[in-house]
Write a protein that holds these residues in place. Sequence first.
Motif, PDB file in Angstrom:
ATOM      1  N   LEU A  36       0.805  -1.385   0.113  1.00 22.84           N
ATOM      2  CA  LEU A  36      -0.127   0.052  -0.051  1.00 22.84           C
ATOM      3  C   LEU A  36       0.898   1.289   0.184  1.00 22.84           C
ATOM      4  CD1 LEU A  36      -2.711  -1.072   2.482  1.00 22.84           C
ATOM      5  CD2 LEU A  36      -3.191  -1.126   0.132  1.00 22.84           C
ATOM      6  N   GLY A  37       2.105   1.003   0.076  1.00 23.61           N
ATOM      7  CA  GLY A  37       3.078   2.499   0.049  1.00 23.61           C
ATOM      8  C   GLY A  37       3.771   2.636   1.538  1.00 23.61           C
ATOM      9  N   VAL A  38       3.591   1.769   2.290  1.00 28.63           N
ATOM     10  CA  VAL A  38       4.250   1.985   3.652  1.00 28.63           C
ATOM     11  C   VAL A  38       5.570   1.435   3.686  1.00 28.63           C
ATOM     12  CG1 VAL A  38       4.136   1.392   6.071  1.00 28.63           C
ATOM     13  CG2 VAL A  38       1.962   1.817   4.822  1.00 28.63           C
ATOM     14  N   GLU A  39       6.334   2.251   4.141  1.00 29.81           N
ATOM     15  CA  GLU A  39       7.992   1.904   4.075  1.00 29.81           C
ATOM     16  C   GLU A  39       8.398   0.728   5.142  1.00 29.81           C
ATOM     17  OE1 GLU A  39       7.747   5.557   1.809  1.00 29.81           O
ATOM     18  OE2 GLU A  39       6.921   5.135   3.835  1.00 29.81           O
ATOM     19  N   LYS A  40       7.666   0.798   6.367  1.00 27.98           N
ATOM     20  CA  LYS A  40       7.977  -0.157   7.469  1.00 27.98           C
ATOM     21  C   LYS A  40       6.918  -0.718   8.201  1.00 27.98           C
ATOM     22  CE  LYS A  40      12.024   2.523   8.442  1.00 27.98           C
ATOM     23  NZ  LYS A  40      12.754   3.357   9.894  1.00 27.98           N
ATOM     24  N   VAL A  41       6.807  -2.059   8.283  1.00 27.64           N
ATOM     25  CA  VAL A  41       5.701  -2.430   9.045  1.00 27.64           C
ATOM     26  C   VAL A  41       6.191  -2.800  10.483  1.00 27.64           C
ATOM     27  CG1 VAL A  41       5.986  -4.698   8.199  1.00 27.64           C
ATOM     28  CG2 VAL A  41       3.891  -4.272   8.968  1.00 27.64           C
ATOM     29  N   ALA A  42       5.347  -2.479  11.494  1.00 27.18           N
ATOM     30  CA  ALA A  42       5.730  -2.644  12.869  1.00 27.18           C
ATOM     31  C   ALA A  42       4.886  -3.850  13.296  1.00 27.18           C
ATOM     32  CB  ALA A  42       5.466  -1.403  13.936  1.00 27.18           C
ATOM     33  N   ILE A  43       5.655  -4.546  14.146  1.00 26.28           N
ATOM     34  CA  ILE A  43       5.159  -6.069  14.695  1.00 26.28           C
ATOM     35  C   ILE A  43       5.284  -5.705  16.246  1.00 26.28           C
ATOM     36  CG2 ILE A  43       4.888  -8.232  14.565  1.00 26.28           C
ATOM     37  CD1 ILE A  43       6.879  -8.007  12.064  1.00 26.28           C
ATOM     38  N   SER A  44       4.421  -6.082  17.130  1.00 29.25           N
ATOM     39  CA  SER A  44       4.480  -5.969  18.502  1.00 29.25           C
ATOM     40  C   SER A  44       4.393  -7.489  19.162  1.00 29.25           C
ATOM     41  CB  SER A  44       3.841  -4.784  19.180  1.00 29.25           C
ATOM     42  OG  SER A  44       4.222  -4.635  20.344  1.00 29.25           O
ATOM     43  N   SER A  45       2.858  -7.523  19.523  1.00 23.89           N
ATOM     44  CA  SER A  45       2.567  -8.636  20.383  1.00 23.89           C
ATOM     45  C   SER A  45       2.929  -9.801  19.555  1.00 23.89           C
ATOM     46  CB  SER A  45       1.138  -8.672  20.632  1.00 23.89           C
ATOM     47  OG  SER A  45       0.627  -7.497  21.247  1.00 23.89           O
ATOM     48  N   GLU A  90      10.415 -11.853   3.140  1.00 25.87           N
ATOM     49  CA  GLU A  90       9.406 -11.342   2.217  1.00 25.87           C
ATOM     50  C   GLU A  90       9.563  -9.865   1.957  1.00 25.87           C
ATOM     51  OE1 GLU A  90       7.515 -13.180   0.351  1.00 25.87           O
ATOM     52  OE2 GLU A  90       7.901 -15.221   1.368  1.00 25.87           O
ATOM     53  N   VAL A  91      10.047  -9.104   2.652  1.00 26.63           N
ATOM     54  CA  VAL A  91       9.866  -7.559   2.432  1.00 26.63           C
ATOM     55  C   VAL A  91      11.031  -7.158   2.667  1.00 26.63           C
ATOM     56  CG1 VAL A  91       7.287  -7.616   3.058  1.00 26.63           C
ATOM     57  CG2 VAL A  91       9.099  -6.916   4.762  1.00 26.63           C
ATOM     58  N   GLY A  92      11.985  -7.711   3.229  1.00 22.02           N
ATOM     59  CA  GLY A  92      13.280  -6.912   3.433  1.00 22.02           C
ATOM     60  C   GLY A  92      13.399  -6.684   4.921  1.00 22.02           C
ATOM     61  N   ARG A  93      14.675  -7.020   5.474  1.00 21.06           N
ATOM     62  CA  ARG A  93      14.667  -6.543   6.770  1.00 21.06           C
ATOM     63  C   ARG A  93      14.469  -5.217   7.273  1.00 21.06           C
ATOM     64  NH1 ARG A  93      19.559  -9.362  10.315  1.00 21.06           N
ATOM     65  NH2 ARG A  93      19.027  -7.919  12.464  1.00 21.06           N
ATOM     66  N   GLN A  94      15.038  -4.232   6.272  1.00 20.97           N
ATOM     67  CA  GLN A  94      15.027  -2.690   6.532  1.00 20.97           C
ATOM     68  C   GLN A  94      13.284  -2.225   6.500  1.00 20.97           C
ATOM     69  OE1 GLN A  94      15.398  -4.298   3.464  1.00 20.97           O
ATOM     70  NE2 GLN A  94      13.687  -3.421   2.308  1.00 20.97           N
ATOM     71  N   SER A  95      12.483  -3.033   6.357  1.00 18.81           N
ATOM     72  CA  SER A  95      11.018  -2.766   6.450  1.00 18.81           C
ATOM     73  C   SER A  95      10.552  -3.317   7.540  1.00 18.81           C
ATOM     74  CB  SER A  95      10.383  -3.135   4.977  1.00 18.81           C
ATOM     75  OG  SER A  95      10.762  -2.508   3.909  1.00 18.81           O
ATOM     76  N   VAL A  96      11.186  -4.143   8.546  1.00 21.66           N
ATOM     77  CA  VAL A  96      10.540  -4.608   9.604  1.00 21.66           C
ATOM     78  C   VAL A  96      10.987  -4.158  10.830  1.00 21.66           C
ATOM     79  CG1 VAL A  96      10.350  -7.095  10.953  1.00 21.66           C
ATOM     80  CG2 VAL A  96      10.502  -7.001   8.314  1.00 21.66           C
ATOM     81  N   VAL A  97       9.825  -3.672  11.618  1.00 20.25           N
ATOM     82  CA  VAL A  97      10.360  -3.007  12.856  1.00 20.25           C
ATOM     83  C   VAL A  97       9.546  -3.878  13.991  1.00 20.25           C
ATOM     84  CG1 VAL A  97      10.121  -0.866  14.153  1.00 20.25           C
ATOM     85  CG2 VAL A  97      10.336  -0.617  11.716  1.00 20.25           C
ATOM     86  N   VAL A  98      10.352  -4.106  15.107  1.00 18.54           N
ATOM     87  CA  VAL A  98       9.666  -4.671  16.279  1.00 18.54           C
ATOM     88  C   VAL A  98       9.250  -3.533  17.336  1.00 18.54           C
ATOM     89  CG1 VAL A  98      10.203  -6.287  18.199  1.00 18.54           C
ATOM     90  CG2 VAL A  98      10.594  -6.964  15.615  1.00 18.54           C
ATOM     91  N   VAL A  99       8.219  -3.469  17.815  1.00 17.00           N
ATOM     92  CA  VAL A  99       8.014  -2.508  18.779  1.00 17.00           C
ATOM     93  C   VAL A  99       8.081  -3.216  20.198  1.00 17.00           C
ATOM     94  CG1 VAL A  99       6.327  -0.784  19.624  1.00 17.00           C
ATOM     95  CG2 VAL A  99       6.682  -0.959  17.125  1.00 17.00           C
ATOM     96  N   LEU A 100       8.576  -2.986  21.077  1.00 18.17           N
ATOM     97  CA  LEU A 100       8.569  -3.464  22.569  1.00 18.17           C
ATOM     98  C   LEU A 100       8.208  -2.445  23.573  1.00 18.17           C
ATOM     99  CD1 LEU A 100      12.155  -5.390  22.582  1.00 18.17           C
ATOM    100  CD2 LEU A 100       9.864  -6.046  21.963  1.00 18.17           C
ATOM    101  N   ASP A 101       7.074  -2.668  24.125  1.00 18.60           N
ATOM    102  CA  ASP A 101       6.599  -1.755  25.109  1.00 18.60           C
ATOM    103  C   ASP A 101       7.148  -2.602  26.536  1.00 18.60           C
ATOM    104  OD1 ASP A 101       4.797  -0.507  23.378  1.00 18.60           O
ATOM    105  OD2 ASP A 101       3.153  -1.908  23.734  1.00 18.60           O
ATOM    106  N   VAL A 102       7.778  -1.486  27.130  1.00 21.52           N
ATOM    107  CA  VAL A 102       8.607  -2.064  28.401  1.00 21.52           C
ATOM    108  C   VAL A 102       8.273  -1.399  29.777  1.00 21.52           C
ATOM    109  CG1 VAL A 102      10.542  -2.815  26.815  1.00 21.52           C
ATOM    110  CG2 VAL A 102      10.648  -0.695  28.171  1.00 21.52           C
TER     111      VAL A 102
END
Length: 260
Positions: A95-104, A119-131
């Motif tokens: 859809l045109g988003v540069e990075k997808v964030a994954i948390s839970s 599948e999408v490239g490491r540069q496009s994968v963000v892990v969000v950690l709520d700490v």
Amino acid sequence: MLRPRIIPCLLVHDHGLVKTVSFKSPKYVGDPINAVKIFNEKEADELIVLDIDASVENAEPNYKLIADLAAECRMPLCYGGGVRTVAQAKHIISLGVEKVAISSAAVENPQLVSRIADEVGRQSVVVVLDVKKRMLSKEYDVYTHNGKKNTKLNAVEFAKLAQASGAGEIVINSIEQDGQMKGYDLALAERIRAAVQIPVTFLGGAGSLEDIEKLIEKCGVVGASAGSLFVFKGAYKAVLINYPSIGQRDELVGRALRWS
């Protein structure tokens, strides 16, 4: 040369933008698309948009909203909320988003990070950690489901695991500092920055540009993200979207990294 990024973070709740305090008491602050238009005009470095309902409600990502945001956004966009499968991540990127964030989902299944990165490239994968800091301890636990579920996973060790699993970036979101506007948890930031080699963005606590400067001075080239700082103005927290000018950013970074 890489340089620090100053990143507004917008929270989506009930189809509108909200701001929370310690992940509670969401306050409506406006329309997501209007906010993007303003940050476009102010030439923001990047934008993070997180749907705080999707994972808790086990809902599909809101692809209509994502498409509208991506079409409007003239800066790199990171979107998170409800991503649990490779197919969902691929669709969001399409859809045109540069990075997808994954948390839970990343916490529950770190292998998902690897599969999405393939599948999408490491540069496009963000892990969000709520700490959140453990009581009477220097250690931090990772929480999920908007800070309601303590996984008992050590935040520093899980950041290392996220990196090893294929994350291209990690966002560390401090539950205790969220919305407090009293500064970042610099001790946590320093520990995370020392533990991983991939880009790290810190979120939670910024109440002034000086807080951002202190973070960069302490941790170097990182992402400094904020919510309240960029949507509120003044002691009474009137809703007014704001963002530093290019000159202000250059001056801030120059002081923090002694480039000036």
